[in-house]
Design a protein around this motif. Structure first.
Motif, PDB file in Angstrom:
ATOM      1  N   ASP A 103      -1.066  11.264  -4.725  1.00 40.50           N
ATOM      2  CA  ASP A 103      -2.299  11.929  -5.134  1.00 40.50           C
ATOM      3  C   ASP A 103      -2.960  12.697  -3.997  1.00 40.50           C
ATOM      4  O   ASP A 103      -3.759  13.611  -4.249  1.00 40.50           O
ATOM      5  CB  ASP A 103      -3.293  10.899  -5.681  1.00 40.50           C
ATOM      6  N   SER A 104      -2.660  12.323  -2.737  1.00 37.28           N
ATOM      7  CA  SER A 104      -3.348  12.928  -1.596  1.00 37.28           C
ATOM      8  C   SER A 104      -2.558  14.050  -0.937  1.00 37.28           C
ATOM      9  O   SER A 104      -3.142  14.935  -0.304  1.00 37.28           O
ATOM     10  CB  SER A 104      -3.664  11.852  -0.547  1.00 37.28           C
ATOM     11  N   PHE A 131      -8.594   4.043   3.441  1.00 35.58           N
ATOM     12  CA  PHE A 131      -7.627   3.505   2.475  1.00 35.58           C
ATOM     13  C   PHE A 131      -6.641   2.571   3.167  1.00 35.58           C
ATOM     14  O   PHE A 131      -6.335   1.484   2.656  1.00 35.58           O
ATOM     15  CB  PHE A 131      -6.871   4.656   1.798  1.00 35.58           C
ATOM     16  N   CYS A 160       2.077   7.337   5.913  1.00 33.96           N
ATOM     17  CA  CYS A 160       2.228   6.674   4.608  1.00 33.96           C
ATOM     18  C   CYS A 160       3.669   6.198   4.431  1.00 33.96           C
ATOM     19  O   CYS A 160       3.914   5.063   3.998  1.00 33.96           O
ATOM     20  CB  CYS A 160       1.853   7.632   3.475  1.00 33.96           C
ATOM     21  N   ARG A 177      -8.197   8.669   4.540  1.00 33.83           N
ATOM     22  CA  ARG A 177      -6.899   8.012   4.776  1.00 33.83           C
ATOM     23  C   ARG A 177      -7.077   6.724   5.581  1.00 33.83           C
ATOM     24  O   ARG A 177      -6.509   5.675   5.239  1.00 33.83           O
ATOM     25  CB  ARG A 177      -5.948   8.948   5.524  1.00 33.83           C
ATOM     26  N   ASN A 198       1.329   5.565  -4.717  1.00 33.12           N
ATOM     27  CA  ASN A 198       0.516   6.362  -5.639  1.00 33.12           C
ATOM     28  C   ASN A 198      -0.565   7.143  -4.890  1.00 33.12           C
ATOM     29  O   ASN A 198      -0.840   8.305  -5.218  1.00 33.12           O
ATOM     30  CB  ASN A 198      -0.125   5.453  -6.691  1.00 33.12           C
ATOM     31  N   TRP A 199      -1.181   6.521  -3.886  1.00 35.05           N
ATOM     32  CA  TRP A 199      -2.212   7.214  -3.113  1.00 35.05           C
ATOM     33  C   TRP A 199      -1.613   8.394  -2.370  1.00 35.05           C
ATOM     34  O   TRP A 199      -2.206   9.476  -2.306  1.00 35.05           O
ATOM     35  CB  TRP A 199      -2.867   6.252  -2.130  1.00 35.05           C
ATOM     36  N   LYS A 238       0.701   0.765  -4.622  1.00 35.29           N
ATOM     37  CA  LYS A 238      -0.618   1.353  -4.426  1.00 35.29           C
ATOM     38  C   LYS A 238      -0.574   2.446  -3.368  1.00 35.29           C
ATOM     39  O   LYS A 238      -1.157   3.534  -3.542  1.00 35.29           O
ATOM     40  CB  LYS A 238      -1.610   0.261  -4.012  1.00 35.29           C
TER      41      LYS A 238
END
Length: 442
Positions: free
Chosen positions: A117-118, A242, A37, A239, A113-114, A110
């Motif tokens: 949250d993950s 996404f 990420c 993941r 934020n993911w 985006k």
């Protein structure tokens, strides 16, 4: 152990997932997902910087060349076509700035934020998901690992007993071959061998029993490990899904070919360039700088007491002969006297006003540091000073300007010895005017 249990031991690499502790690679994959990420965010951020830099370069290039084209000798519809390249650069620059904004404002945020949250950070360091994965695998493997350790101990004991048995047998055999063997010693060696054989048999039975118990635990072990592994497979599947969705959105933002505005830019550019017409340009030049220009041909003039209206420039007095008042309008009594123009002043205006060798004497592009791409030979500097009319003036000759008090124009030539200056109006017309009728704009 093998990936599929069939009740027998199969020789496999110690790198197998089923080996004790080898689930660590699956745990590491959770950590790797968080790192990926960060890597993808860095990738998007760098691309956004490239888009911004490219947009700025396009804007600077378009602005610079628009000025060069406007000041250069190109004219007519071809000048418009050439300038259309600058317009294209400016509009494409806007699109690339929008790409930059979309990458950072939508895609980057985006992903950020993911990730938040993950992956949840722990106070003691690391991530909650990583610890959960590690704990899950360890718990699933613990019973089997414990039984495996017991089996390894039984195996070691059995092999050690076998070694002792073989050594005792060797000693007993060697004792029989000796000529001076002692019956008592021979008996002890034989008893030792029997004892080792009995111990070997016991350790073998314990080893076999431990192995059987391990084999019984193996199916449950595999099932538990599969369940934990599948749980984190789902996490990784989320993941990957996404990331795939995000990369498709990035593609949409980067793909300007699918943007109708991008297509319109090049349709407009093609239409503008295609509209360039050599015949129209040649007609324009003929009418504005060639034989098509109007001419005040000499005509018979009766004598008139109004010298302002009847005397031609060639008949005006020289400075040494006095000053003739001409071109005076009735806007005020404090208007200055208009200087008379001599033949030398008049002759200087017979040259082509726009883009003649004399008019463009200076390098209009010297400020950009690269020189004038349209001019190969150096020339003298050009005057360009903004001035404002103090009084009304009506041009009496074709080469004189007409303007109103307060009107702004540009002085493009220094004052001559007779008090006349060369200037240019806002509509592009150039000509002479009395120097004392204007003042510089501060």
């Amino acid at each position: 152990m093998s990936g599929s249990y069939d009740g027998s031991m199969i020789d496999v690499s110690s790198d197998s997932f089923w080996e004790v502790g080898n689930y660590k690679r699956s745990v590491k994959r959770v950590d790797d997902g968080n790192r990926l990420c960060n890597d993808l965010m860095s990738c998007l951020h760098e691309r956004a910087r490239i888009e911004k830099s490219y947009a700025q370069q396009l804007t600077e290039w378009g602005k610079r060349w628009r000025q060069l084209i406007e000041k250069g000798p190109q004219y007519g519809t071809l000048e418009v076509a050439w300038s259309a390249l600058c317009t294209e650069a400016e509009k494409v620059s806007e699109l690339h700035m929008e790409v930059k904004s979309a990458l950072m404002g939508e895609d980057y945020e985006k992903l950020k934020n993911w990730q938040r949250d993950s992956y949840h950070k722990q106070m003691i360091g690391g991530y909650k998901e990583t610890k959960e994965a590690d704990d899950g695998f360890r718990k699933a493997q613990k019973p089997w690992a414990k039984k495996l350790k017991e089996m390894e101990t039984m195996k070691k004991s059995y092999h050690s007993a076998c070694k002792e048995e073989k050594l005792a047998a060797s000693r007993e055999t060697n004792s029989k071959l000796e000529s001076n063997n002692n019956p008592e010693a021979q008996k002890k060696l034989q008893e030792k061998l029997e004892k080792c054989q009995q111990e070997g048999q016991k350790t073998k039975e314990r080893y076999q029993k431990s192995l059987e118990e391990l084999d019984k635990l193996t199916p449950q072990y595999m099932e538990n490990m599969e369940q934990v592994f599948e749980q984190w497979q789902q996490f990784e599947d989320t993941r990957i899904g996404f990331f795939r969705e995000l990369l498709l959105e990035v593609k949409q933002h980067l793909d300007l070919s699918s943007n109708h505005r991008f297509q319109t830019i090049y349709h407009t550019l093609e239409d503008t360039v295609s509209a360039a017409d050599a015949e129209d340009d040649l007609k324009w030049f003929r009418s504005n700088h060639g034989p098509g220009m109007p001419m005040n041909w000499p005509q018979f003039e009766d004598w008139s007491i109004d010298l302002n209206r009847t005397l031609s420039r060639r008949e005006k007095k020289k400075p040494s002969e006095g000053v003739t008042l001409t071109g005076i309008s009735s806007t005020g009594s404090d208007q200055p006297v208009q200087p008379a123009k001599t033949s030398s002043s008049a002759s200087s205006t017979e040259k082509t006003p726009d883009w003649s060798d004399e008019d463009t004497g200076g390098n209009p592009f010297s400020t950009n540091g690269d020189g004038n791409p349209f001019e190969d030979e150096p020339a003298s500097p050009v005057v360009s000073v903004a001035v404002r009319a103090l009084y009304d003036y009506d041009g009496q000759e074709q080469d004189e300007l007409t303007f109103k008090a307060g009107e702004e124009l540009t002085k493009v030539g220094e004052e001559d010895g007779q008090g006349w200056c060369k200037g240019r109006l806002k509509d592009g017309k150039t000509g002479l005017y009395p120097a004392n009728y204007v003042e510089d704009i501060q």
